[in-house]
Scaffold this motif. Structure first.
Motif, PDB file in Angstrom:
ATOM      1  N   PHE A  30       1.631   6.892  -8.963  1.00 38.05           N
ATOM      2  CA  PHE A  30       2.823   6.795  -8.110  1.00 38.05           C
ATOM      3  C   PHE A  30       3.197   5.335  -7.883  1.00 38.05           C
ATOM      4  CE2 PHE A  30       4.460   5.849  -3.899  1.00 38.05           C
ATOM      5  CZ  PHE A  30       5.645   6.578  -3.896  1.00 38.05           C
ATOM      6  N   CYS A  31       2.206   4.505  -7.550  1.00 40.29           N
ATOM      7  CA  CYS A  31       2.479   3.083  -7.299  1.00 40.29           C
ATOM      8  C   CYS A  31       3.056   2.419  -8.541  1.00 40.29           C
ATOM      9  CB  CYS A  31       1.197   2.378  -6.872  1.00 40.29           C
ATOM     10  SG  CYS A  31       0.586   2.879  -5.240  1.00 40.29           S
ATOM     11  N   ALA A  32       2.499   2.748  -9.700  1.00 38.52           N
ATOM     12  CA  ALA A  32       2.991   2.154 -10.941  1.00 38.52           C
ATOM     13  C   ALA A  32       4.455   2.498 -11.175  1.00 38.52           C
ATOM     14  CB  ALA A  32       2.137   2.621 -12.110  1.00 38.52           C
ATOM     15  N   ILE A  33       4.840   3.731 -10.858  1.00 43.20           N
ATOM     16  CA  ILE A  33       6.241   4.160 -11.037  1.00 43.20           C
ATOM     17  C   ILE A  33       7.136   3.533  -9.966  1.00 43.20           C
ATOM     18  CG2 ILE A  33       7.796   6.154 -10.935  1.00 43.20           C
ATOM     19  CD1 ILE A  33       5.469   7.819 -12.103  1.00 43.20           C
ATOM     20  N   ALA A  34       6.710   3.585  -8.709  1.00 44.82           N
ATOM     21  CA  ALA A  34       7.553   3.109  -7.611  1.00 44.82           C
ATOM     22  C   ALA A  34       7.829   1.613  -7.710  1.00 44.82           C
ATOM     23  CB  ALA A  34       6.882   3.431  -6.267  1.00 44.82           C
ATOM     24  N   PHE A  35       6.845   0.838  -8.113  1.00 49.70           N
ATOM     25  CA  PHE A  35       7.037  -0.617  -8.158  1.00 49.70           C
ATOM     26  C   PHE A  35       7.954  -1.053  -9.292  1.00 49.70           C
ATOM     27  CE2 PHE A  35       3.336  -0.888  -5.304  1.00 49.70           C
ATOM     28  CZ  PHE A  35       3.811  -1.845  -4.420  1.00 49.70           C
ATOM     29  N   THR A  36       8.258  -0.158 -10.233  1.00 51.32           N
ATOM     30  CA  THR A  36       9.238  -0.513 -11.275  1.00 51.32           C
ATOM     31  C   THR A  36      10.646  -0.584 -10.696  1.00 51.32           C
ATOM     32  OG1 THR A  36       9.586   1.805 -11.928  1.00 51.32           O
ATOM     33  CG2 THR A  36       7.840   0.588 -13.064  1.00 51.32           C
ATOM     34  N   ALA A  37      10.868   0.054  -9.532  1.00 46.80           N
ATOM     35  CA  ALA A  37      12.193   0.042  -8.893  1.00 46.80           C
ATOM     36  C   ALA A  37      12.178  -0.755  -7.593  1.00 46.80           C
ATOM     37  CB  ALA A  37      12.638   1.481  -8.619  1.00 46.80           C
ATOM     38  N   PHE A  38      11.179  -1.581  -7.409  1.00 51.08           N
ATOM     39  CA  PHE A  38      11.018  -2.323  -6.155  1.00 51.08           C
ATOM     40  C   PHE A  38      12.147  -3.333  -5.964  1.00 51.08           C
ATOM     41  CE2 PHE A  38       9.386  -5.642  -3.411  1.00 51.08           C
ATOM     42  CZ  PHE A  38       8.697  -4.931  -2.439  1.00 51.08           C
ATOM     43  N   GLU A  39      12.722  -3.348  -4.743  1.00 53.72           N
ATOM     44  CA  GLU A  39      13.764  -4.312  -4.387  1.00 53.72           C
ATOM     45  C   GLU A  39      13.432  -4.935  -3.036  1.00 53.72           C
ATOM     46  OE1 GLU A  39      17.684  -2.742  -4.485  1.00 53.72           O
ATOM     47  OE2 GLU A  39      17.417  -1.722  -6.425  1.00 53.72           O
ATOM     48  N   ASP A  40      13.447  -6.252  -2.977  1.00 55.94           N
ATOM     49  CA  ASP A  40      13.113  -6.963  -1.734  1.00 55.94           C
ATOM     50  C   ASP A  40      14.019  -6.554  -0.577  1.00 55.94           C
ATOM     51  OD1 ASP A  40      11.182  -8.269  -3.142  1.00 55.94           O
ATOM     52  OD2 ASP A  40      12.320 -10.125  -3.413  1.00 55.94           O
ATOM     53  N   ILE A  53     -19.318   4.750   3.690  1.00 60.51           N
ATOM     54  CA  ILE A  53     -18.306   4.592   4.739  1.00 60.51           C
ATOM     55  C   ILE A  53     -17.443   3.361   4.481  1.00 60.51           C
ATOM     56  CG2 ILE A  53     -17.984   4.016   7.182  1.00 60.51           C
ATOM     57  CD1 ILE A  53     -20.379   5.799   7.809  1.00 60.51           C
ATOM     58  N   LEU A  54     -18.073   2.236   4.190  1.00 55.67           N
ATOM     59  CA  LEU A  54     -17.330   0.988   4.010  1.00 55.67           C
ATOM     60  C   LEU A  54     -16.491   1.025   2.733  1.00 55.67           C
ATOM     61  CD1 LEU A  54     -20.076  -1.531   5.174  1.00 55.67           C
ATOM     62  CD2 LEU A  54     -18.188  -0.549   6.486  1.00 55.67           C
ATOM     63  N   ILE A  55     -17.016   1.611   1.665  1.00 57.83           N
ATOM     64  CA  ILE A  55     -16.235   1.734   0.426  1.00 57.83           C
ATOM     65  C   ILE A  55     -14.999   2.589   0.672  1.00 57.83           C
ATOM     66  CG2 ILE A  55     -16.210   2.750  -1.889  1.00 57.83           C
ATOM     67  CD1 ILE A  55     -19.093   1.860  -2.231  1.00 57.83           C
ATOM     68  N   CYS A  56     -15.177   3.700   1.365  1.00 63.09           N
ATOM     69  CA  CYS A  56     -14.050   4.617   1.601  1.00 63.09           C
ATOM     70  C   CYS A  56     -12.934   3.960   2.409  1.00 63.09           C
ATOM     71  CB  CYS A  56     -14.539   5.873   2.321  1.00 63.09           C
ATOM     72  SG  CYS A  56     -15.380   7.043   1.259  1.00 63.09           S
ATOM     73  N   ILE A  57     -13.285   3.275   3.494  1.00 66.52           N
ATOM     74  CA  ILE A  57     -12.260   2.640   4.323  1.00 66.52           C
ATOM     75  C   ILE A  57     -11.504   1.592   3.518  1.00 66.52           C
ATOM     76  CG2 ILE A  57     -11.872   1.138   6.308  1.00 66.52           C
ATOM     77  CD1 ILE A  57     -12.299   3.990   7.080  1.00 66.52           C
ATOM     78  N   GLY A  58     -12.213   0.762   2.776  1.00 66.11           N
ATOM     79  CA  GLY A  58     -11.549  -0.272   1.979  1.00 66.11           C
ATOM     80  C   GLY A  58     -10.644   0.311   0.919  1.00 66.11           C
ATOM     81  N   LEU A  59     -11.134   1.299   0.179  1.00 66.35           N
ATOM     82  CA  LEU A  59     -10.352   1.908  -0.894  1.00 66.35           C
ATOM     83  C   LEU A  59      -9.113   2.612  -0.359  1.00 66.35           C
ATOM     84  CD1 LEU A  59     -10.071   2.736  -3.886  1.00 66.35           C
ATOM     85  CD2 LEU A  59     -11.575   4.689  -3.400  1.00 66.35           C
ATOM     86  N   VAL A  60      -9.298   3.385   0.717  1.00 66.82           N
ATOM     87  CA  VAL A  60      -8.172   4.149   1.271  1.00 66.82           C
ATOM     88  C   VAL A  60      -7.118   3.217   1.853  1.00 66.82           C
ATOM     89  CG1 VAL A  60      -7.530   5.725   3.139  1.00 66.82           C
ATOM     90  CG2 VAL A  60      -9.487   6.250   1.685  1.00 66.82           C
ATOM     91  N   THR A  61      -7.512   2.145   2.512  1.00 67.14           N
ATOM     92  CA  THR A  61      -6.538   1.205   3.074  1.00 67.14           C
ATOM     93  C   THR A  61      -5.692   0.571   1.978  1.00 67.14           C
ATOM     94  OG1 THR A  61      -7.998   0.719   4.941  1.00 67.14           O
ATOM     95  CG2 THR A  61      -6.254  -0.868   4.484  1.00 67.14           C
ATOM     96  N   LEU A  62      -6.311   0.143   0.899  1.00 71.36           N
ATOM     97  CA  LEU A  62      -5.557  -0.428  -0.230  1.00 71.36           C
ATOM     98  C   LEU A  62      -4.569   0.582  -0.793  1.00 71.36           C
ATOM     99  CD1 LEU A  62      -8.351  -2.415  -2.138  1.00 71.36           C
ATOM    100  CD2 LEU A  62      -6.418  -3.361  -0.840  1.00 71.36           C
ATOM    101  N   LEU A  63      -5.011   1.818  -0.957  1.00 70.84           N
ATOM    102  CA  LEU A  63      -4.133   2.865  -1.485  1.00 70.84           C
ATOM    103  C   LEU A  63      -2.944   3.117  -0.569  1.00 70.84           C
ATOM    104  CD1 LEU A  63      -6.486   5.658  -2.919  1.00 70.84           C
ATOM    105  CD2 LEU A  63      -4.743   4.372  -4.176  1.00 70.84           C
ATOM    106  N   TYR A  64      -3.210   3.259   0.731  1.00 74.33           N
ATOM    107  CA  TYR A  64      -2.141   3.564   1.684  1.00 74.33           C
ATOM    108  C   TYR A  64      -1.097   2.455   1.732  1.00 74.33           C
ATOM    109  CZ  TYR A  64      -4.642   7.579   3.704  1.00 74.33           C
ATOM    110  OH  TYR A  64      -5.243   8.788   3.913  1.00 74.33           O
ATOM    111  N   CYS A  65      -1.562   1.206   1.805  1.00 71.61           N
ATOM    112  CA  CYS A  65      -0.613   0.094   1.883  1.00 71.61           C
ATOM    113  C   CYS A  65       0.216  -0.007   0.603  1.00 71.61           C
ATOM    114  CB  CYS A  65      -1.356  -1.217   2.142  1.00 71.61           C
ATOM    115  SG  CYS A  65      -2.059  -1.348   3.798  1.00 71.61           S
ATOM    116  N   ALA A  66      -0.420   0.190  -0.539  1.00 69.44           N
ATOM    117  CA  ALA A  66       0.301   0.125  -1.809  1.00 69.44           C
ATOM    118  C   ALA A  66       1.315   1.252  -1.924  1.00 69.44           C
ATOM    119  CB  ALA A  66      -0.692   0.182  -2.972  1.00 69.44           C
ATOM    120  N   VAL A  67       0.933   2.452  -1.525  1.00 67.53           N
ATOM    121  CA  VAL A  67       1.854   3.597  -1.596  1.00 67.53           C
ATOM    122  C   VAL A  67       3.033   3.391  -0.654  1.00 67.53           C
ATOM    123  CG1 VAL A  67       2.101   6.053  -1.051  1.00 67.53           C
ATOM    124  CG2 VAL A  67       0.142   5.270  -2.381  1.00 67.53           C
ATOM    125  N   ALA A  68       2.775   2.971   0.579  1.00 67.15           N
ATOM    126  CA  ALA A  68       3.853   2.754   1.551  1.00 67.15           C
ATOM    127  C   ALA A  68       4.806   1.668   1.075  1.00 67.15           C
ATOM    128  CB  ALA A  68       3.270   2.391   2.918  1.00 67.15           C
TER     129      ALA A  68
END
Length: 494
Positions: free
Chosen positions: A214-224, A273-288
């Motif tokens: 999803f991120c790969a597709i969405a960022f192709t149309a990214f506009e500031d 626990i620490l791996i999950c929080i780090g991975l999920v935060t990166l995913l959420y911010c990138a998707v948003a």
């Protein structure tokens, strides 16, 4: 060698704290891995499976369905809201990591509270966890139904009948798909933890791959320009957005409910626990960031299937949206599976202590799973999923979860004070600042839920306190005789 099970007729010894109903960590460890019938849970989960279990419990409705609600509050600054919610989770994750490594048992926050703050607080924590896990599973099941409808529309152009795919509050009669996903998860859970962990791992890998796509597709149309104005509702909007976004992180604490079924739990639980929080935060911010950057905040706001909408418009095709819908169906199903697992293990721990009926502690000698417990939980969770949209109690779930996390941070401080020599495979950094800041962040986000939610939560706690005083306290197997708790006779890794 595993410790021998205590007799169900023998009262459990409390900790050394006079007059307090506190169960010592040594007793918790001595009991771990066996129920009162003598049929133990099996340690079959490794680190990779545990990380996948954590991701499976977290990534689901919050990002696939709830993103639009967070965007509605914070606008493009939703990225900051996700980071703020993640920061709250990180400080609490440190505390969970220390406690999960020191006391690796299946009760999670409930057991941690029992070992530090006493039986009454522990019962209320378990009561709040029932709200957190129960409402979140039901809400997730409703979200699953929405994406099943989206997937059918993408594949064959059909929609599920509203009467059979929505509760009365949403214009339907009964939400059958929501019931189906809960029952499917229960069926898998009663078969065994190895099968459940394998299915969760496969689903976790799949949904991470789909979110990356999803991120790969969405960022192709990214506009500031789509990020301006960045915070249309100011700091208040960011805070409100963080309170909503926090729902997307609910579930990471479920990792500690697997304490009796994890290989080398002292090492693997903190790392997972620490791996999950780090991975999920990166995913959420990138998707948003990708979603808003592609379409802007307004088109994303208020759209439950926002990710499918973004992919459809960026690719000018319904195929991509169908793939996202399929990913959401898989992702949300894995959340139901993982969170139901966590709930059954917490109830099993409470039942061992006599605070709820004994049926919840019985483990099948054939499957080594709490079969009756699982089916009771499935029915209890399926009923609200079938007949309610659950939007009105999402904030109540959030405030209850934050309250539990505040207790976990306090428990770290109390356990350090009362049991300084207890082996710890992980220690929170910057102690005691880290758990204190964790409590502060929890209270800050609780404030963002609004005073109506606070009033509902106060009533909810009052009901829990009444149940404890009328039922749990008198049936508790813990006695206040001042005896010392027996040391564990076996390693929790055995």
């Amino acid at each position: 060698m595993s410790p021998a099970p205590h007799s169900p007729r023998t009262p459990m010894s409390p900790s050394r704290r006079p007059g307090a109903r506190v169960k010592s960590p040594e007793l918790l460890l001595a009991e771990s891995g066996t129920d009162l019938e003598g049929h133990g849970l099996r340690r079959t989960m490794g680190l990779f499976q545990l990380v996948c279990f954590g991701v499976g419990a977290i990534v689901g409705t919050g990002i696939f369905v709830g993103l639009s609600d967070s965007v509605a509050e914070a606008g493009p600054a939703v990225v900051v809201s996700f980071v703020l919610a993640a920061t709250t989770c990180v400080f609490t994750a440190f505390s969970f990591a220390e406690l999960g490594g020191a006391v690796p048992v299946s009760g999670s926050s409930y057991s941690f509270a029992y070992a530090t703050l006493g039986e009454r607080v522990a019962f209320l924590v378990g009561w709040c966890l029932l709200l957190e896990y129960g409402v979140s599973v039901s809400a997730v099941a409703v979200g699953w139904s929405q994406y099943v409808d989206e997937l059918l529309d993408s594949l064959v152009g059909l929609h599920l009948p509203t009467a059979l795919s929505a509760g009365p509050g949403d214009g339907g009669v009964i939400n059958l798909p929501a019931v189906v996903v809960v029952m499917m998860a229960a069926t898998l859970l009663v078969r065994g933890i190895r099968e459940s962990a394998g299915a969760t791992a496969a689903m976790a890998v799949l949904k991470i791959g789909i979110l990356i796509a999803f991120c790969a597709i969405a960022f192709t149309a990214f506009e500031d320009g789509h990020l301006s104005p960045f915070a249309p509702h100011g700091v208040a909007g960011v805070t409100a957005g963080a309170s909503v976004a926090f729902f997307s992180y609910i579930g990471f604490d479920a990792i500690t409910t697997a304490g009796e079924e994890v290989k080398n739990p002292r090492r693997n639980i903190p790392i997972a626990i620490l791996i999950c929080i780090g991975l999920v935060t990166l995913l959420y911010c990138a998707v948003a960031l990708g979603a808003i950057g592609a379409l802007g905040a307004d088109p994303v706001s208020g759209r439950p299937a926002a990710l499918s909408l973004v992919v459809d418009q960026v690719t000018d095709s319904s195929v991509g949206g169908g793939i996202i819908a399929f990913g959401a169906v898989v992702a949300i199903a894995s959340v139901v599976l993982a969170v139901m697992y966590g709930q059954t293990r917490i109830l099993m721990s409470m039942s061992r202590d006599g605070l709820i009926p004994r049926i919840f502690e019985r483990v099948s000698p054939r499957t080594h799973t709490p079969v009756a417990n699982t089916w009771i939980v499935a029915v209890l969770f399926a009923l609200p999923a079938a007949f309610s949209s659950l939007d009105v109690v999402v904030n109540l779930t959030t405030i209850g979860t934050l309250a539990v996390m505040a207790v976990v941070n306090i428990a770290v401080i109390t356990l350090r004070r009362d049991h300084p020599a207890l082996p710890r495979s992980f220690r929170v950094p910057l102690y005691p600042l880290s758990p204190v800041v964790g409590v502060g962040f929890c209270v800050y986000l609780m404030y963002g839920t609004g005073w109506t939610t606070w009033a509902q939560f106060a009533l909810f706690l009052a009901v829990g306190a009444l149940i404890y005083s009328r039922y749990g306290r008198g049936r508790s197997r813990l006695v206040s005789s001042g005896e010392t708790a027996p040391a564990a006779t076996g390693s929790p890794e055995a």
